[in-house]
Design an enzyme around this catalytic site. Structure first.
Site, PDB file in Angstrom:
ATOM      1  N   PRO A 132     -62.673  -9.066  13.781  1.00  0.00           N
ATOM      2  CA  PRO A 132     -62.016  -9.071  15.102  1.00  0.00           C
ATOM      3  C   PRO A 132     -62.719 -10.000  16.094  1.00  0.00           C
ATOM      4  O   PRO A 132     -63.932 -10.174  16.030  1.00  0.00           O
ATOM      5  CB  PRO A 132     -62.125  -7.613  15.555  1.00  0.00           C
ATOM      6  CG  PRO A 132     -63.211  -7.005  14.738  1.00  0.00           C
ATOM      7  CD  PRO A 132     -63.219  -7.739  13.435  1.00  0.00           C
TER       8      PRO A 132
ATOM      9  N   ALA B  13     -64.310 -11.133  19.544  1.00  0.00           N
ATOM     10  CA  ALA B  13     -65.063 -10.441  20.606  1.00  0.00           C
ATOM     11  C   ALA B  13     -65.095  -8.934  20.336  1.00  0.00           C
ATOM     12  O   ALA B  13     -64.932  -8.115  21.232  1.00  0.00           O
ATOM     13  CB  ALA B  13     -64.469 -10.737  21.992  1.00  0.00           C
ATOM     14  N   GLY B  14     -65.311  -8.571  19.064  1.00  0.00           N
ATOM     15  CA  GLY B  14     -65.245  -7.171  18.650  1.00  0.00           C
ATOM     16  C   GLY B  14     -66.606  -6.547  18.428  1.00  0.00           C
ATOM     17  O   GLY B  14     -66.698  -5.403  17.996  1.00  0.00           O
TER      18      GLY B  14
ATOM     19  N   ASP C 239     -77.050 -14.311  16.495  1.00  0.00           N
ATOM     20  CA  ASP C 239     -76.562 -13.555  15.334  1.00  0.00           C
ATOM     21  C   ASP C 239     -76.243 -14.448  14.136  1.00  0.00           C
ATOM     22  O   ASP C 239     -75.880 -13.943  13.064  1.00  0.00           O
ATOM     23  CB  ASP C 239     -75.272 -12.792  15.697  1.00  0.00           C
ATOM     24  CG  ASP C 239     -75.537 -11.613  16.616  1.00  0.00           C
ATOM     25  OD1 ASP C 239     -76.706 -11.236  16.789  1.00  0.00           O
ATOM     26  OD2 ASP C 239     -74.557 -11.067  17.164  1.00  0.00           O
TER      27      ASP C 239
ATOM     28  N   LYS D 159     -71.000  -8.091  10.714  1.00  0.00           N
ATOM     29  CA  LYS D 159     -72.186  -7.211  10.782  1.00  0.00           C
ATOM     30  C   LYS D 159     -71.897  -6.003  11.654  1.00  0.00           C
ATOM     31  O   LYS D 159     -71.023  -6.018  12.531  1.00  0.00           O
ATOM     32  CB  LYS D 159     -73.404  -7.951  11.334  1.00  0.00           C
ATOM     33  CG  LYS D 159     -73.285  -8.507  12.765  1.00  0.00           C
ATOM     34  CD  LYS D 159     -73.615  -7.540  13.882  1.00  0.00           C
ATOM     35  CE  LYS D 159     -73.357  -8.163  15.254  1.00  0.00           C
ATOM     36  NZ  LYS D 159     -73.271  -7.229  16.344  1.00  0.00           N
TER      37      LYS D 159
ATOM     38  N   ALA E   9     -70.449 -15.516  12.338  1.00  0.00           N
ATOM     39  CA  ALA E   9     -70.136 -15.592  10.906  1.00  0.00           C
ATOM     40  C   ALA E   9     -69.476 -16.940  10.595  1.00  0.00           C
ATOM     41  O   ALA E   9     -69.825 -17.606   9.612  1.00  0.00           O
ATOM     42  CB  ALA E   9     -69.204 -14.449  10.510  1.00  0.00           C
TER      43      ALA E   9
ATOM     44  N   GLY F 165     -68.135 -12.177  14.707  1.00  0.00           N
ATOM     45  CA  GLY F 165     -67.199 -13.042  13.983  1.00  0.00           C
ATOM     46  C   GLY F 165     -67.446 -14.522  14.226  1.00  0.00           C
ATOM     47  O   GLY F 165     -67.426 -15.318  13.270  1.00  0.00           O
TER      48      GLY F 165
HETATM   49  P1  ATP Z   1     -71.309 -10.572  18.921  1.00  0.00           P
HETATM   50  O1  ATP Z   1     -71.162  -9.317  18.131  1.00  0.00           O
HETATM   51  O2  ATP Z   1     -72.190 -11.606  18.253  1.00  0.00           O
HETATM   52  O3  ATP Z   1     -71.638 -10.369  20.366  1.00  0.00           O
HETATM   53  P2  ATP Z   1     -68.464 -10.708  19.013  1.00  0.00           P
HETATM   54  O4  ATP Z   1     -68.081 -10.290  17.633  1.00  0.00           O
HETATM   55  O5  ATP Z   1     -68.390  -9.674  20.078  1.00  0.00           O
HETATM   56  O6  ATP Z   1     -69.908 -11.319  18.949  1.00  0.00           O
HETATM   57  P3  ATP Z   1     -67.044 -13.166  18.674  1.00  0.00           P
HETATM   58  O7  ATP Z   1     -65.776 -12.836  18.005  1.00  0.00           O
HETATM   59  O8  ATP Z   1     -68.132 -13.712  17.832  1.00  0.00           O
HETATM   60  O9  ATP Z   1     -67.579 -11.892  19.482  1.00  0.00           O
HETATM   61  O10 ATP Z   1     -66.731 -14.211  19.840  1.00  0.00           O
HETATM   62  C1  ATP Z   1     -66.890 -14.036  21.212  1.00  0.00           C
HETATM   63  C2  ATP Z   1     -66.260 -15.234  21.928  1.00  0.00           C
HETATM   64  O11 ATP Z   1     -66.723 -16.451  21.354  1.00  0.00           O
HETATM   65  C3  ATP Z   1     -64.741 -15.263  21.769  1.00  0.00           C
HETATM   66  O12 ATP Z   1     -64.136 -14.659  22.866  1.00  0.00           O
HETATM   67  C4  ATP Z   1     -64.396 -16.726  21.648  1.00  0.00           C
HETATM   68  O13 ATP Z   1     -63.882 -17.262  22.854  1.00  0.00           O
HETATM   69  C5  ATP Z   1     -65.715 -17.437  21.337  1.00  0.00           C
HETATM   70  N1  ATP Z   1     -65.681 -18.081  19.996  1.00  0.00           N
HETATM   71  C6  ATP Z   1     -66.089 -19.299  19.710  1.00  0.00           C
HETATM   72  N2  ATP Z   1     -65.941 -19.595  18.417  1.00  0.00           N
HETATM   73  C7  ATP Z   1     -65.415 -18.504  17.833  1.00  0.00           C
HETATM   74  C8  ATP Z   1     -65.023 -18.198  16.505  1.00  0.00           C
HETATM   75  N3  ATP Z   1     -65.139 -19.064  15.492  1.00  0.00           N
HETATM   76  N4  ATP Z   1     -64.527 -16.969  16.275  1.00  0.00           N
HETATM   77  C9  ATP Z   1     -64.428 -16.068  17.291  1.00  0.00           C
HETATM   78  N5  ATP Z   1     -64.761 -16.323  18.558  1.00  0.00           N
HETATM   79  C10 ATP Z   1     -65.260 -17.527  18.845  1.00  0.00           C
END
Ligand code: ATP
Length: 321
Positions: free
Chosen positions: A118, A120-121, A160, A31, A128, A125
């Site tokens: 990515p 924590a991008g 999310d 998203k 998702a 993710g």
């Molecule tokens: P958001 O946009 O919802 O804040 P994000 O895209 O910034 O999330 P994610 O990639 O969803 O961040 O993940 C953040 C943290 O969650 C990662 O650093 C990781 O340690 C933990 N995590 C747990 N399960 C997952 C997964 N299936 N994929 C990615 N990260 C995960």
């Protein structure tokens, strides 16, 4: 939680199906927040949000297989391979366990996730993967859990997660988990500049609070201009209306992102912003050809780790095989 009777009815319903699934593949999109309006901190510690989510065609794939022995086993390839937790710490693992508890079935699944979103991008993710796992395990275990129940489980897993099931374009309120669909015309062409390393969502909210320095914050809102842009499929107007209240905090924590945004703007992006809590930067292009030019220019400028192009909106998590 559903009644035992409900679970029995569902299991009867599904035992009537003559398919014996041993593997289910679900595709689930990332998203981007077209607008992220961050309001005051609530008594539960979360910020009150008004956000407009759009699902974009950058996908993780979740494959659920019948295992040879009980338990949940998780493997991951692609983005973040070798760095993510594979047990309780993974949101996908927790999603499989939550669905098993809800349905009153044994948690037995081999999960494999191929990640393109990515880590924590700021593109949700992990959420998702949790949404994809709910859907994949529901099909593998032949539960036929009603949509509203899946959405409630998704909200339990994270703010999310419901949107990753919902897809399309939607307004999120509350913590972002309460969704209202938005009708959108046409498609938008996005370019995403992926950064080296992630940004922690709690750290970005913490920095946002620090920058606000105790000043009173208005209630979050969704802009009329943005809604008009989405309904009309007007990329020029969308570019002007993009807004993210977390962007100053993400830029304070990662000043190099300023340059990434500037390069995109210099190459004619109709609009740009940090996606969610960052550090991914998102750019709206005029059309497909322009998105290609923009992607090439961003790559050549060396201001990001890699570039992805995607259209939005796209549907939420779907079983594809
Ligand atoms: P958001 O946009 O919802 O804040 P994000 O895209 O910034 O999330 P994610 O990639 O969803 O961040 O993940 C953040 C943290 O969650 C990662 O650093 C990781 O340690 C933990 N995590 C747990 N399960 C997952 C997964 N299936 N994929 C990615 N990260 C995960």
């Amino acid at each position: 939680m559903p009644s035992r009777e409900g679970a029995r009815r569902r299991s009867e319903r599904h035992s009537l199906r003559d398919v014996s699934k041993t593997s289910v593949t679900v595709r689930v999109p990332a998203k981007v927040n077209l607008q992220l309006s961050v309001g005051p901190v609530r008594s539960d510690g979360y910020h009150e949000l008004a956000t407009v989510f759009q699902a974009v065609g950058l996908y993780d794939e979740v494959i659920a297989r019948t295992p040879s022995e009980p338990g949940i086993r998780l493997t991951i390839s692609g983005e973040g391979e070798g760095t993510l937790p594979l047990g309780e710490g993974n949101l996908a693992y927790r999603a499989a366990r939550l669905l098993a508890e809800h349905a009153g079935v044994e948690a037995a699944v081999d999960l494999h996730i191929h990640k393109a979103i990515p880590i924590a991008g700021g593109m949700a993710g992990g959420s998702a993967d949790a949404a994809g796992t709910l859907l994949a395990c529901d099909a593998l275990w032949r539960q036929g859990t009603p949509r509203e129940e899946l959405m409630a489980l998704a909200a339990e897993l994270g703010s999310d997660v419901p949107f990753a099931l919902h897809g399309g374009t939607a307004i999120g309120t509350g913590r972002g988990e309460s969704l209202t669909s938005v009708l959108s015309r046409g498609e938008f062409h996005w370019v995403f500049a992926l950064a080296d390393g992630g940004l922690s969502t709690p750290a970005v909210y913490g920095e946002c609070d620090r920058l606000r320095d105790g000043r009173s914050v208005p209630d979050p809102y969704v802009s009329d201009m943005l809604m008009q842009a989405v309904r009309a499929g007007d990329a020029v107007l969308l570019g002007k209306a993009l807004h993210n209240d977390l962007q100053p905090a993400a830029l304070a924590l990662r000043p190099a992102l300023r340059q990434t945004l500037e390069v995109g703007e210099d190459y004619g992006a109709l609009g740009s912003l940090v996606s969610g809590s960052g550090p991914t930067c998102a750019f709206v292009a005029r059309d497909e050809e322009h998105s290609l030019d923009l992607a090439v220019s961003l790559t050549a400028s060396g201001v990001c780790r890699t570039v992805r192009r995607a259209v939005g909106p796209v549907p939420g998590a779907r079983v594809i095989g």
